[in-house]
Enzyme design. Structure first.
Site, PDB file in Angstrom:
ATOM      1  N   CYS A 186       0.822  -1.212   0.000  1.00  0.00           N
ATOM      2  CA  CYS A 186       0.000   0.000   0.000  1.00  0.00           C
ATOM      3  C   CYS A 186       0.858   1.264   0.000  1.00  0.00           C
ATOM      4  O   CYS A 186       1.962   1.281   0.523  1.00  0.00           O
ATOM      5  CB  CYS A 186      -0.885   0.031   1.227  1.00  0.00           C
ATOM      6  SG  CYS A 186      -1.879  -1.436   1.427  1.00  0.00           S
ATOM      7  N   ARG A 220       5.344   0.133  -5.975  1.00  0.00           N
ATOM      8  CA  ARG A 220       5.243  -0.654  -4.752  1.00  0.00           C
ATOM      9  C   ARG A 220       4.269  -1.823  -4.925  1.00  0.00           C
ATOM     10  O   ARG A 220       4.263  -2.736  -4.116  1.00  0.00           O
ATOM     11  CB  ARG A 220       4.749   0.227  -3.598  1.00  0.00           C
ATOM     12  CG  ARG A 220       5.728   1.306  -3.208  1.00  0.00           C
ATOM     13  CD  ARG A 220       5.095   2.273  -2.249  1.00  0.00           C
ATOM     14  NE  ARG A 220       4.787   1.662  -0.973  1.00  0.00           N
ATOM     15  CZ  ARG A 220       5.480   1.828   0.144  1.00  0.00           C
ATOM     16  NH1 ARG A 220       6.530   2.607   0.142  1.00  0.00           N
ATOM     17  NH2 ARG A 220       5.140   1.243   1.256  1.00  0.00           N
ATOM     18  N   TRP A 223      -3.027  -2.787  -1.534  1.00  0.00           N
ATOM     19  CA  TRP A 223      -2.606  -4.152  -1.864  1.00  0.00           C
ATOM     20  C   TRP A 223      -3.363  -5.027  -0.863  1.00  0.00           C
ATOM     21  O   TRP A 223      -3.079  -5.009   0.326  1.00  0.00           O
ATOM     22  CB  TRP A 223      -1.097  -4.267  -1.687  1.00  0.00           C
ATOM     23  CG  TRP A 223      -0.498  -5.544  -2.189  1.00  0.00           C
ATOM     24  CD1 TRP A 223      -0.212  -5.865  -3.488  1.00  0.00           C
ATOM     25  CD2 TRP A 223      -0.058  -6.648  -1.402  1.00  0.00           C
ATOM     26  NE1 TRP A 223       0.366  -7.115  -3.536  1.00  0.00           N
ATOM     27  CE2 TRP A 223       0.478  -7.611  -2.277  1.00  0.00           C
ATOM     28  CE3 TRP A 223      -0.065  -6.935  -0.031  1.00  0.00           C
ATOM     29  CZ2 TRP A 223       0.997  -8.826  -1.843  1.00  0.00           C
ATOM     30  CZ3 TRP A 223       0.455  -8.138   0.405  1.00  0.00           C
ATOM     31  CH2 TRP A 223       0.976  -9.075  -0.504  1.00  0.00           C
ATOM     32  N   ASN A 274      -1.894   2.117   5.855  1.00  0.00           N
ATOM     33  CA  ASN A 274      -1.010   1.003   5.477  1.00  0.00           C
ATOM     34  C   ASN A 274      -0.758   0.185   6.729  1.00  0.00           C
ATOM     35  O   ASN A 274      -0.515   0.766   7.787  1.00  0.00           O
ATOM     36  CB  ASN A 274       0.369   1.508   5.026  1.00  0.00           C
ATOM     37  CG  ASN A 274       0.323   2.153   3.679  1.00  0.00           C
ATOM     38  OD1 ASN A 274      -0.710   2.182   3.041  1.00  0.00           O
ATOM     39  ND2 ASN A 274       1.458   2.693   3.264  1.00  0.00           N
ATOM     40  N   GLY A 275      -0.711  -1.114   6.589  1.00  0.00           N
ATOM     41  CA  GLY A 275      -0.429  -1.956   7.751  1.00  0.00           C
ATOM     42  C   GLY A 275      -1.618  -2.860   8.035  1.00  0.00           C
ATOM     43  O   GLY A 275      -2.495  -3.034   7.182  1.00  0.00           O
ATOM     44  N   GLU A 328      19.273 -16.270  -7.445  1.00  0.00           N
ATOM     45  CA  GLU A 328      18.795 -14.942  -7.848  1.00  0.00           C
ATOM     46  C   GLU A 328      18.300 -14.964  -9.295  1.00  0.00           C
ATOM     47  O   GLU A 328      17.291 -14.354  -9.634  1.00  0.00           O
ATOM     48  CB  GLU A 328      19.921 -13.918  -7.632  1.00  0.00           C
ATOM     49  CG  GLU A 328      19.668 -12.519  -8.160  1.00  0.00           C
ATOM     50  CD  GLU A 328      18.471 -11.808  -7.535  1.00  0.00           C
ATOM     51  OE1 GLU A 328      17.856 -12.346  -6.597  1.00  0.00           O
ATOM     52  OE2 GLU A 328      18.130 -10.715  -8.014  1.00  0.00           O
ATOM     53  N   LYS A 347      14.543 -14.000 -10.450  1.00  0.00           N
ATOM     54  CA  LYS A 347      14.245 -12.938 -11.422  1.00  0.00           C
ATOM     55  C   LYS A 347      13.306 -13.468 -12.501  1.00  0.00           C
ATOM     56  O   LYS A 347      12.338 -12.809 -12.861  1.00  0.00           O
ATOM     57  CB  LYS A 347      15.518 -12.400 -12.089  1.00  0.00           C
ATOM     58  CG  LYS A 347      16.400 -11.513 -11.249  1.00  0.00           C
ATOM     59  CD  LYS A 347      15.852 -10.138 -10.939  1.00  0.00           C
ATOM     60  CE  LYS A 347      15.060 -10.102  -9.691  1.00  0.00           C
ATOM     61  NZ  LYS A 347      15.673  -9.978  -8.432  1.00  0.00           N
ATOM     62  N   GLU A 363       9.748 -14.022 -11.075  1.00  0.00           N
ATOM     63  CA  GLU A 363       9.056 -12.788 -10.699  1.00  0.00           C
ATOM     64  C   GLU A 363       8.452 -12.058 -11.884  1.00  0.00           C
ATOM     65  O   GLU A 363       7.325 -11.593 -11.809  1.00  0.00           O
ATOM     66  CB  GLU A 363      10.049 -11.808 -10.045  1.00  0.00           C
ATOM     67  CG  GLU A 363      10.381 -12.091  -8.624  1.00  0.00           C
ATOM     68  CD  GLU A 363      11.198 -10.959  -8.015  1.00  0.00           C
ATOM     69  OE1 GLU A 363      12.312 -10.704  -8.501  1.00  0.00           O
ATOM     70  OE2 GLU A 363      10.720 -10.332  -7.068  1.00  0.00           O
ATOM     71  N   HIS A 416      21.394 -35.210  -6.822  1.00  0.00           N
ATOM     72  CA  HIS A 416      20.702 -35.826  -5.679  1.00  0.00           C
ATOM     73  C   HIS A 416      19.180 -35.708  -5.796  1.00  0.00           C
ATOM     74  O   HIS A 416      18.482 -35.873  -4.806  1.00  0.00           O
ATOM     75  CB  HIS A 416      21.177 -35.185  -4.369  1.00  0.00           C
ATOM     76  CG  HIS A 416      22.625 -35.426  -4.095  1.00  0.00           C
ATOM     77  ND1 HIS A 416      23.121 -36.656  -3.716  1.00  0.00           N
ATOM     78  CD2 HIS A 416      23.706 -34.608  -4.199  1.00  0.00           C
ATOM     79  CE1 HIS A 416      24.435 -36.581  -3.571  1.00  0.00           C
ATOM     80  NE2 HIS A 416      24.802 -35.343  -3.861  1.00  0.00           N
ATOM     81  N   LYS A 438       6.781  -3.853  -4.190  1.00  0.00           N
ATOM     82  CA  LYS A 438       8.187  -3.461  -4.115  1.00  0.00           C
ATOM     83  C   LYS A 438       8.705  -3.593  -2.694  1.00  0.00           C
ATOM     84  O   LYS A 438       9.765  -4.146  -2.464  1.00  0.00           O
ATOM     85  CB  LYS A 438       8.360  -2.022  -4.610  1.00  0.00           C
ATOM     86  CG  LYS A 438       9.797  -1.530  -4.580  1.00  0.00           C
ATOM     87  CD  LYS A 438      10.676  -2.334  -5.520  1.00  0.00           C
ATOM     88  CE  LYS A 438      12.137  -1.965  -5.441  1.00  0.00           C
ATOM     89  NZ  LYS A 438      12.980  -2.989  -6.079  1.00  0.00           N
TER      90      LYS A 438
HETATM   91  C1  AGP Z   1      13.365  -8.988  -5.428  1.00  0.00           C
HETATM   92  O1  AGP Z   1      13.347  -8.938  -6.798  1.00  0.00           O
HETATM   93  C2  AGP Z   1      12.110  -8.991  -4.731  1.00  0.00           C
HETATM   94  N1  AGP Z   1      11.066  -8.309  -5.325  1.00  0.00           N
HETATM   95  C3  AGP Z   1      12.068  -9.268  -3.258  1.00  0.00           C
HETATM   96  O2  AGP Z   1      12.529 -10.571  -3.103  1.00  0.00           O
HETATM   97  C4  AGP Z   1      12.860  -8.330  -2.330  1.00  0.00           C
HETATM   98  O3  AGP Z   1      14.236  -8.474  -2.553  1.00  0.00           O
HETATM   99  C5  AGP Z   1      12.502  -8.631  -0.876  1.00  0.00           C
HETATM  100  O4  AGP Z   1      11.132  -8.409  -0.677  1.00  0.00           O
HETATM  101  C6  AGP Z   1      13.309  -7.809   0.111  1.00  0.00           C
HETATM  102  O5  AGP Z   1      13.118  -6.442  -0.060  1.00  0.00           O
HETATM  103  P1  AGP Z   1      14.055  -5.392   0.650  1.00  0.00           P
HETATM  104  O6  AGP Z   1      15.431  -5.562   0.091  1.00  0.00           O
HETATM  105  O7  AGP Z   1      13.470  -4.052   0.330  1.00  0.00           O
HETATM  106  O8  AGP Z   1      14.035  -5.696   2.124  1.00  0.00           O
END
Ligand code: AGP
Length: 605
Positions: free
Chosen positions: A2, A27, A71, A97-98, A478, A482, A485, A501, A600
């Protein structure tokens, strides 16, 4: 997650709210809404989907307003659940938010007292509580309402009863107040304020701020006045624009040579083979007392922590662990005051990471932060740390922040290493090599056309296996993250040695593997793992060191990276991973900067 924007001043509030909310789009959100007031008249619009300059907005006049991107957590995605929320008489307006954890009990109580609810959200109880406690003073009514609430909040409240103010408050969710000339702002994130002001205050948890057009006043939830200093944000507006790139993500990938330069600036002395991170606020004696380092983070930042573990163990022989922030809080903490905890977070606002940080601090253990956002909760509430200075990262998929985090961790490994094991010559080599990383990243970026072409060949596969060893195991993780995502294609990552394994059972001609195998200490072992895949007719895309031409006859595709020290390879090998994911997602027409279901900064636990 949010987003909140509020405005009070002489301009048309709705335009500023919509602009601010658009700046917070990165976000992640599923619905949005704004409310504004002029001549004590309140108007509002709420909608599911993306923010647009729809006809409804034209009728929203007035110079004071609050807006929100939602969100969904409590209650489905619908217009009625979008914020703002109102009390029964529509005199009090709230964005939040929250999560209000005790909302069910509060709602039941309020209904029994005659309040009528319109939404399924936890937030709406706040509007009714403010209505219940209002007795001629909005700030006091908000304060009394918040005393009833358990959970987290960043809120902005306004009322037709006092149309010259916004009351904002914070507990566990980000909130920032922007200070302008005859106008003031509230937001959940500085990005919303960029075109309007660089002057801000950061309220702390359990504080309320009453904001008028020409001032603000901060009190604690116990009604004690607090002075908060006005600070300056140093980000440049241009950094948050897309320029000529089709997506922020691609722009951010191409910014990475500069990101490394920024992170290194003034911190590494190649002639001496030394590094110094002033923000750690720790003397060499204190650093030497550290017996164990624990990285705490989520997602991409967690993988940066994994790279950091390998680097520090290699350079300084200090045992390191990497913990998921979301797990750490719920298990016994088995480290003590000889340990140093490093929380890694691009946003500095990830709820899981903040909760873990607080739990560790409660035990009296030193916590440092590695963050990109000056003024974020983690930056403010840790004992010291490192800013990566990567500039705003707008694309939801983290790219340049990861490279900035690894650069900071390499500097830290060098600083620790030179205090402990590393010789002058070894330190010099690392420092010199770090300085060369930006141009080496550029050499990989210059191959983006080739990587785009390769992406086209793999476009129609539904599953991928990413494999690497040692320093490149986190890069395999990673790379797979990517791809998942932003392209919504299934990918999983393994340490290459683990593949035999179990996951090898998946391999056939339709299940390609991405092998990250620079010419380093584990090269030969990883090549054996590659042979195991080849024997099962699995397609292979290999990332290896330039000059390693022999492999071309064994693999389907190769991307070459310049040679560097083994511990610095992740700074290079991650670049083809990012570009491959980007181009596959782009060819699939995905919403790359705002992938579905993702936010985000994940500000709920
Ligand atoms: C990465 O591409 C992500 N969208 C997600 O994993 C992110 O790295 C994670 O939520 C941590 O966020 P931060 O680094 O702002 O704490």
């Amino acid at each position: 997650m949010c987003g909140i924007v509020g405005y009070i001043g002489g301009k048309k509030a709705s335009s500023i709210l919509v602009d601010g909310l658009k700046r917070l789009e990165y976000r992640g959100y599923d619905s949005w809404g704004i409310a504004a007031m002029g001549n004590k008249k309140l108007s509002y619009a709420k909608k599911v989907g993306r923010i647009s300059q729809s006809g409804d907005l034209a009728k929203i006049g007035g110079n004071i307003g609050i807006g929100h991107t939602r969100w969904a957590t409590h209650g489905g995605v619908s217009n009625k659940n979008a914020h703002p929320h109102f009390d029964c008489s529509k005199k009090f307006v709230v964005v939040h938010n929250g999560i209000i954890e005790n909302f069910a009990g509060l709602k039941k109580q309020l209904i029994s007292e005659g309040h009528k609810f319109e939404s399924d959200t936890d937030t709406e109880v706040l509007a009714h509580l403010v209505e219940k406690y209002y007795d001629g003073d909005l700030k006091e009514a908000v304060r009394r309402a918040l005393l009833e609430v358990d959970g987290t909040y960043g809120i902005a409240v306004m009322s037709t009863m006092e149309p010259d103010k916004i009351v904002a408050a914070k507990h566990g969710s980000p909130l920032i107040i922007g200070i302008g000339d005859d106008e003031n702002f509230v937001a959940s994130d500085a990005t919303a304020l960029m075109p309007y002001t660089k002057k801000v205050i950061y309220p702390e948890d359990n504080e309320l701020v009453e904001i008028t057009k020409d001032g603000f006043c901060t009190v604690t939830i116990d009604d004690k006045k607090v002075d908060r200093k006005v600070q300056e944000i140093d980000w440049e507006q241009g950094l948050a624009e897309k320029n000529d790139y089709p997506h922020f993500m691609l722009k951010e990938i191409f910014e990475q040579p500069q990101v490394v330069r920024n992170a290194l600036a003034g911190r590494v002395i190649p002639t001496e083979g030394l590094a110094h991170l002033g923000g750690l606020n720790m003397s060499p004696e204190e650093l030497l007392k550290v017996k164990r380092i624990v990285f705490v983070a989520c997602g991409t930042a967690y993988y940066a922590g994994m790279v950091g573990k390998y680097m520090i163990e290699e350079c300084a022989s200090i045992p390191c662990e990497v913990e998921f922030a979301s797990e750490l809080r719920y298990k016994r903490i088995l480290f003590d005051k000889d340990s140093l905890v490093l929380v890694v977070s691009q946003s500095g606002e990830t709820a899981d990471t903040i909760a873990a940080m607080k739990e560790i601090q409660r035990k009296g253990i030193k916590v440092l932060g590695i963050s990109n956002v000056v003024g974020s909760t983690i930056a403010r509430e840790t004992d010291g740390g490192v800013f990566i200075h990567a500039g705003p990262e707008i694309g939801v998929a983290s790219t340049k922040a990861f490279v900035g985090q690894i650069t900071a961790l390499a500097i830290l490994a060098l600083e620790f290493g030179r205090l402990k094991n590393l010789s002058f010559m070894e330190g010099k080599r690392i420092a010199e090599e770090l300085k060369k990383i930006p141009e080496k990243i550029q050499k990989i970026l210059d191959q983006s056309d080739k990587i785009e072409e390769i992406a086209g060949k793999y476009l129609n596969h539904d599953n991928f296996l990413y494999l690497g060893r040692r320093f490149n195991f986190p890069i395999a993780l990673e790379g797979a993250l990517k791809l998942k995502e932003i392209s919504y294609v299934h990918a999983e990552a393994y340490s290459a040695g683990e593949m035999k394994h179990g996951p090898i059972a998946l391999i056939d001609e339709n299940f390609p593997s991405i092998f990250i195998v620079p010419k380093d200490s584990v090269y030969d072992k990883t090549i054996s793992n590659m042979e195991e895949i080849r024997a099962r007719k699995g397609k292979i895309l290999m990332v290896t060191t330039e000059g390693n031409l022999d492999v071309e006859k064994y693999v389907d595709d190769v991307v070459y990276i310049p040679e560097t020290l083994e511990m610095l390879e992740p700074l290079l090998t991650v670049i083809p991973m990012q570009l491959l994911a980007y181009y596959i997602a782009a060819m699939k027409g995905r919403d790359i900067d705002k992938p579905r279901n993702l936010a985000k900064s994940v500000t709920v636990e």
